[in-house]
Design a protein around this motif. Structure first.
Motif, PDB file in Angstrom:
ATOM      1  N   LEU A 100       0.832  -1.212   0.000  1.00  0.00           N
ATOM      2  CA  LEU A 100       0.000   0.000   0.000  1.00  0.00           C
ATOM      3  C   LEU A 100       0.870   1.267   0.000  1.00  0.00           C
ATOM      4  CD1 LEU A 100      -3.054   0.734   0.186  1.00  0.00           C
ATOM      5  CD2 LEU A 100      -2.716   0.994   2.645  1.00  0.00           C
ATOM      6  N   ALA A 101       1.904   1.263   0.834  1.00  0.00           N
ATOM      7  CA  ALA A 101       2.787   2.438   0.923  1.00  0.00           C
ATOM      8  C   ALA A 101       3.454   2.711  -0.425  1.00  0.00           C
ATOM      9  CB  ALA A 101       3.844   2.229   1.995  1.00  0.00           C
ATOM     10  N   ASN A 102       3.927   1.656  -1.063  1.00  0.00           N
ATOM     11  CA  ASN A 102       4.616   1.844  -2.353  1.00  0.00           C
ATOM     12  C   ASN A 102       3.638   2.272  -3.440  1.00  0.00           C
ATOM     13  OD1 ASN A 102       7.068   1.104  -1.174  1.00  0.00           O
ATOM     14  ND2 ASN A 102       6.681  -1.061  -1.538  1.00  0.00           N
ATOM     15  N   LYS A 103       2.437   1.715  -3.385  1.00  0.00           N
ATOM     16  CA  LYS A 103       1.446   2.020  -4.413  1.00  0.00           C
ATOM     17  C   LYS A 103       0.942   3.459  -4.297  1.00  0.00           C
ATOM     18  CE  LYS A 103      -2.858   0.313  -4.631  1.00  0.00           C
ATOM     19  NZ  LYS A 103      -3.795  -0.770  -4.343  1.00  0.00           N
ATOM     20  N   LYS A 104       0.835   3.942  -3.073  1.00  0.00           N
ATOM     21  CA  LYS A 104       0.301   5.294  -2.847  1.00  0.00           C
ATOM     22  C   LYS A 104       1.369   6.366  -3.010  1.00  0.00           C
ATOM     23  CE  LYS A 104      -3.952   4.537  -0.607  1.00  0.00           C
ATOM     24  NZ  LYS A 104      -5.128   5.322  -0.895  1.00  0.00           N
ATOM     25  N   ASP A 105       2.570   5.967  -3.432  1.00  0.00           N
ATOM     26  CA  ASP A 105       3.638   6.940  -3.614  1.00  0.00           C
ATOM     27  C   ASP A 105       3.898   7.757  -2.354  1.00  0.00           C
ATOM     28  OD1 ASP A 105       5.208   7.001  -5.768  1.00  0.00           O
ATOM     29  OD2 ASP A 105       3.754   7.993  -7.070  1.00  0.00           O
ATOM     30  N   VAL A 106       4.003   7.050  -1.273  1.00  0.00           N
ATOM     31  CA  VAL A 106       4.176   7.699   0.029  1.00  0.00           C
ATOM     32  C   VAL A 106       5.588   8.278   0.135  1.00  0.00           C
ATOM     33  CG1 VAL A 106       4.347   7.131   2.489  1.00  0.00           C
ATOM     34  CG2 VAL A 106       2.425   6.286   1.131  1.00  0.00           C
ATOM     35  N   ASP A 107       5.700   9.451   0.751  1.00  0.00           N
ATOM     36  CA  ASP A 107       7.001  10.103   0.904  1.00  0.00           C
ATOM     37  C   ASP A 107       7.656   9.792   2.240  1.00  0.00           C
ATOM     38  OD1 ASP A 107       7.088  11.869  -1.551  1.00  0.00           O
ATOM     39  OD2 ASP A 107       5.158  12.416  -0.711  1.00  0.00           O
ATOM     40  N   LEU A 108       6.848   9.346   3.186  1.00  0.00           N
ATOM     41  CA  LEU A 108       7.378   9.063   4.516  1.00  0.00           C
ATOM     42  C   LEU A 108       6.472   8.025   5.172  1.00  0.00           C
ATOM     43  CD1 LEU A 108       9.350   9.812   6.786  1.00  0.00           C
ATOM     44  CD2 LEU A 108       7.780  11.610   7.458  1.00  0.00           C
ATOM     45  N   PHE A 109       7.104   6.998   5.761  1.00  0.00           N
ATOM     46  CA  PHE A 109       6.339   5.912   6.373  1.00  0.00           C
ATOM     47  C   PHE A 109       6.723   5.828   7.849  1.00  0.00           C
ATOM     48  CE2 PHE A 109       5.842   1.465   7.625  1.00  0.00           C
ATOM     49  CZ  PHE A 109       4.619   1.103   7.063  1.00  0.00           C
ATOM     50  N   ILE A 110       5.718   5.888   8.729  1.00  0.00           N
ATOM     51  CA  ILE A 110       5.981   5.816  10.181  1.00  0.00           C
ATOM     52  C   ILE A 110       5.155   4.707  10.789  1.00  0.00           C
ATOM     53  CG2 ILE A 110       5.947   7.057  12.369  1.00  0.00           C
ATOM     54  CD1 ILE A 110       5.950   9.627  10.863  1.00  0.00           C
ATOM     55  N   SER A 111       5.833   3.714  11.325  1.00  0.00           N
ATOM     56  CA  SER A 111       5.136   2.602  11.965  1.00  0.00           C
ATOM     57  C   SER A 111       5.203   2.814  13.481  1.00  0.00           C
ATOM     58  CB  SER A 111       5.825   1.294  11.572  1.00  0.00           C
ATOM     59  OG  SER A 111       5.036   0.200  11.948  1.00  0.00           O
ATOM     60  N   ILE A 112       4.054   2.696  14.151  1.00  0.00           N
ATOM     61  CA  ILE A 112       4.009   3.009  15.586  1.00  0.00           C
ATOM     62  C   ILE A 112       3.692   1.772  16.420  1.00  0.00           C
ATOM     63  CG2 ILE A 112       2.806   4.410  17.341  1.00  0.00           C
ATOM     64  CD1 ILE A 112       2.661   6.629  15.252  1.00  0.00           C
ATOM     65  N   HIS A 113       4.537   1.520  17.405  1.00  0.00           N
ATOM     66  CA  HIS A 113       4.448   0.311  18.232  1.00  0.00           C
ATOM     67  C   HIS A 113       4.735   0.629  19.696  1.00  0.00           C
ATOM     68  CE1 HIS A 113       4.590  -2.763  14.919  1.00  0.00           C
ATOM     69  NE2 HIS A 113       4.936  -1.664  14.266  1.00  0.00           N
ATOM     70  N   CYS A 114       4.520  -0.403  20.535  1.00  0.00           N
ATOM     71  CA  CYS A 114       4.983  -0.332  21.926  1.00  0.00           C
ATOM     72  C   CYS A 114       5.872  -1.535  22.179  1.00  0.00           C
ATOM     73  CB  CYS A 114       3.809  -0.351  22.901  1.00  0.00           C
ATOM     74  SG  CYS A 114       2.654   0.995  22.656  1.00  0.00           S
ATOM     75  N   ASN A 115       6.804  -1.351  23.074  1.00  0.00           N
ATOM     76  CA  ASN A 115       7.833  -2.347  23.314  1.00  0.00           C
ATOM     77  C   ASN A 115       7.448  -3.300  24.449  1.00  0.00           C
ATOM     78  OD1 ASN A 115      10.357  -3.409  22.737  1.00  0.00           O
ATOM     79  ND2 ASN A 115      11.332  -1.393  22.770  1.00  0.00           N
ATOM     80  N   ALA A 116       8.185  -4.376  24.577  1.00  0.00           N
ATOM     81  CA  ALA A 116       7.951  -5.327  25.661  1.00  0.00           C
ATOM     82  C   ALA A 116       9.238  -6.048  25.997  1.00  0.00           C
ATOM     83  CB  ALA A 116       6.903  -6.346  25.238  1.00  0.00           C
ATOM     84  N   GLN A 117       9.358  -6.400  27.277  1.00  0.00           N
ATOM     85  CA  GLN A 117      10.456  -7.249  27.700  1.00  0.00           C
ATOM     86  C   GLN A 117       9.878  -8.649  27.849  1.00  0.00           C
ATOM     87  OE1 GLN A 117      12.036  -5.234  31.186  1.00  0.00           O
ATOM     88  NE2 GLN A 117      14.059  -6.033  30.732  1.00  0.00           N
ATOM     89  N   PRO A 118      10.672  -9.678  27.642  1.00  0.00           N
ATOM     90  CA  PRO A 118      10.122 -11.026  27.852  1.00  0.00           C
ATOM     91  C   PRO A 118       9.590 -11.147  29.273  1.00  0.00           C
ATOM     92  CG  PRO A 118      12.301 -11.122  26.834  1.00  0.00           C
ATOM     93  CD  PRO A 118      12.071  -9.693  27.223  1.00  0.00           C
ATOM     94  N   GLY A 119       8.484 -11.845  29.417  1.00  0.00           N
ATOM     95  CA  GLY A 119       7.835 -11.945  30.732  1.00  0.00           C
ATOM     96  C   GLY A 119       6.799 -10.859  30.869  1.00  0.00           C
ATOM     97  N   LYS A 120       6.047 -10.861  31.956  1.00  0.00           N
ATOM     98  CA  LYS A 120       4.945  -9.899  32.079  1.00  0.00           C
ATOM     99  C   LYS A 120       5.394  -8.523  32.528  1.00  0.00           C
ATOM    100  CE  LYS A 120       0.563 -11.822  31.882  1.00  0.00           C
ATOM    101  NZ  LYS A 120      -0.789 -11.627  32.292  1.00  0.00           N
ATOM    102  N   THR A 121       6.387  -8.490  33.382  1.00  0.00           N
ATOM    103  CA  THR A 121       6.879  -7.186  33.827  1.00  0.00           C
ATOM    104  C   THR A 121       8.395  -7.135  33.664  1.00  0.00           C
ATOM    105  OG1 THR A 121       7.103  -7.969  36.078  1.00  0.00           O
ATOM    106  CG2 THR A 121       5.066  -6.804  35.540  1.00  0.00           C
ATOM    107  N   GLY A 122       8.905  -5.926  33.663  1.00  0.00           N
ATOM    108  CA  GLY A 122      10.347  -5.798  33.508  1.00  0.00           C
ATOM    109  C   GLY A 122      10.806  -4.429  33.958  1.00  0.00           C
ATOM    110  N   THR A 123      12.119  -4.251  33.922  1.00  0.00           N
ATOM    111  CA  THR A 123      12.675  -2.980  34.401  1.00  0.00           C
ATOM    112  C   THR A 123      12.993  -2.033  33.250  1.00  0.00           C
ATOM    113  OG1 THR A 123      14.819  -4.071  34.385  1.00  0.00           O
ATOM    114  CG2 THR A 123      13.699  -3.919  36.514  1.00  0.00           C
ATOM    115  N   ALA A 124      13.010  -2.571  32.018  1.00  0.00           N
ATOM    116  CA  ALA A 124      13.375  -1.715  30.877  1.00  0.00           C
ATOM    117  C   ALA A 124      12.264  -0.724  30.581  1.00  0.00           C
ATOM    118  CB  ALA A 124      13.651  -2.574  29.651  1.00  0.00           C
TER     119      ALA A 124
END
Ligand SMILES: [Zn+2]
Length: 370
Positions: A100-124
């Motif tokens: 889709l990005a290539n077809k729409k001739d996009v000039d800038l692509f930004i993917s938005i995520h959240c991070n995780a450490q293995p396990g349910k909780t972490g210090t990072a």
């Protein structure tokens, strides 16, 4: 006559810089600057669940921030077009997003995520912004593995057969395809991480590199943002809060605005500022087409540049920049630019040199028009 000339110069400058602007009555430019926002995951793919204390998961926070960011861009910079890979809780495949990005001739692509450490909780905790690249850092590798892992759950895995982050050949191929956009991607990534620190007062873990599918297959500057760790209780609280989302959205917006300014993409009504200082006509102006930037030095041979001849390079900081052609005729350079685009250097652009030093294109055009 003079006015017509000025107007045509004015219009061509806009086109050259891909200024993508048509709110002024005189300038009819059709190719607007397009930003594609890609909220990670969605639908059956919820992303990281975080600590499990919230009903919301990564996909929800990514969508909220993405939609708020798009809205802010459209309100404050109406000259820019915003498109999304998803605007509700559905799952587009990773391949589908890049197509889709290539077809729409996009000039800038930004993917938005959240991070995780293995396990349910972490210090990072803290934000990270990724551009395509290789790494030996174990934590970076894990982030990419997690974000790419959804491929295995998709119905049609055939389209991913050439994507193998563990194979040096595969990775080299991916990197070469992205070289042309890397310096722009890094620029935006730096702005984003700076903004997270300054505007949102978050801990920045920095600009990082790794092989993410959505970065490897989008043929334009592209970044993947990890807003923070949902496995860190305080950060999860922050990213689930209205205030937290607002601060992250504002930071991303500021970074994009800086990036557009850096590219000379005009975001205001005043497009062409008359320069009252007149320089004598100069024969030392040269135009070239910038086709690629790379952290490694490549021989300026046609086989390294999709068969293009007459390649030159300069070193700027840690990057080698590669140019196609060399002429004092601006119109001729525009034709070279078209040629380079046809060869696949979709984001190439004209740059100007004076006495061998790079100068702003607008200054060069003013100089030759005198
Ligand atoms: Zn994710």
């Amino acid at each position: 006559m003079m006015q017509t000339y000025r107007l045509s110069l004015f219009v061509s400058i806009i086109i050259v810089l891909t200024l993508s602007y048509n709110t002024t009555a005189n300038a009819q430019v059709s190719n607007n600057f397009v930003i594609m926002i890609d909220p990670g995951h969605g639908g059956k793919d919820s992303g990281t669940p975080g600590t499990g204390r919230y009903k919301t998961t990564e996909k929800d926070i990514a969508l909220d921030v993405s939609l708020a960011l798009g809205k802010m861009i459209q309100q404050k910079i109406p000259a820019v077009n915003v498109v999304y890979t998803r605007s509700n809780d559905i799952y587009p495949t990773l391949n589908g997003r890049t197509v889709l990005a290539n077809k729409k001739d996009v000039d800038l692509f930004i993917s938005i995520h959240c991070n995780a450490q293995p396990g349910k909780t972490g210090t990072a905790y803290g934000s990270e912004t990724y551009v395509l690249g290789t790494t030996k850092n174990k934590q970076n590798l894990e982030v990419a593995k997690r974000e790419n892992s959804v491929i295995a759950l998709e119905d049609d895995t055939e389209v991913y057969k050439d994507f193998n982050p563990d194979s040096p050949e595969s990775v080299l191929g991916l990197m070469i395809a992205q070289e042309a956009y890397l310096d722009h991607s890094i620029k935006l990534a730096r702005y984003i991480e700076d903004e997270f620190q300054v505007t949102a007062k978050r801990k920045s873990r920095g600009v990082k590199q790794n092989i993410f599918y959505v970065l490897a297959y989008t043929y334009m500057p592209s970044v993947l943002v990890e807003l923070g760790f949902l496995t860190h209780k305080k950060e999860e609280d922050f990213l689930n809060s209205k205030r937290g989302k607002e601060l992250m959205t504002k930071s991303l917006f500021n970074a994009i605005e800086k990036y557009l300014q850096y590219l000379n993409v005009n975001t205001n009504d005043v497009v062409f500022v008359e320069d009252t200082t007149t320089e004598p006509p100069s024969k030392s102006i040269e135009f070239k087409v910038q086709i690629a930037a790379s952290s490694k030095e490549l021989e300026t041979k046609p086989y390294n540049f999709k068969g293009l001849n007459n390649i030159s390079s300069i070193r700027e900081g840690s990057l080698f920049k590669y140019f196609y052609g060399n002429t004092s005729n601006y119109e001729a350079t525009k034709q070279l630019e078209e040629e380079a685009k046809k060869k696949g250097y979709k984001s190439c652009f004209v740059v100007a040199f004076k006495d061998g030093k790079k100068i702003p294109l607008i200054d060069a055009l003013k100089t030759i028009s005198n």
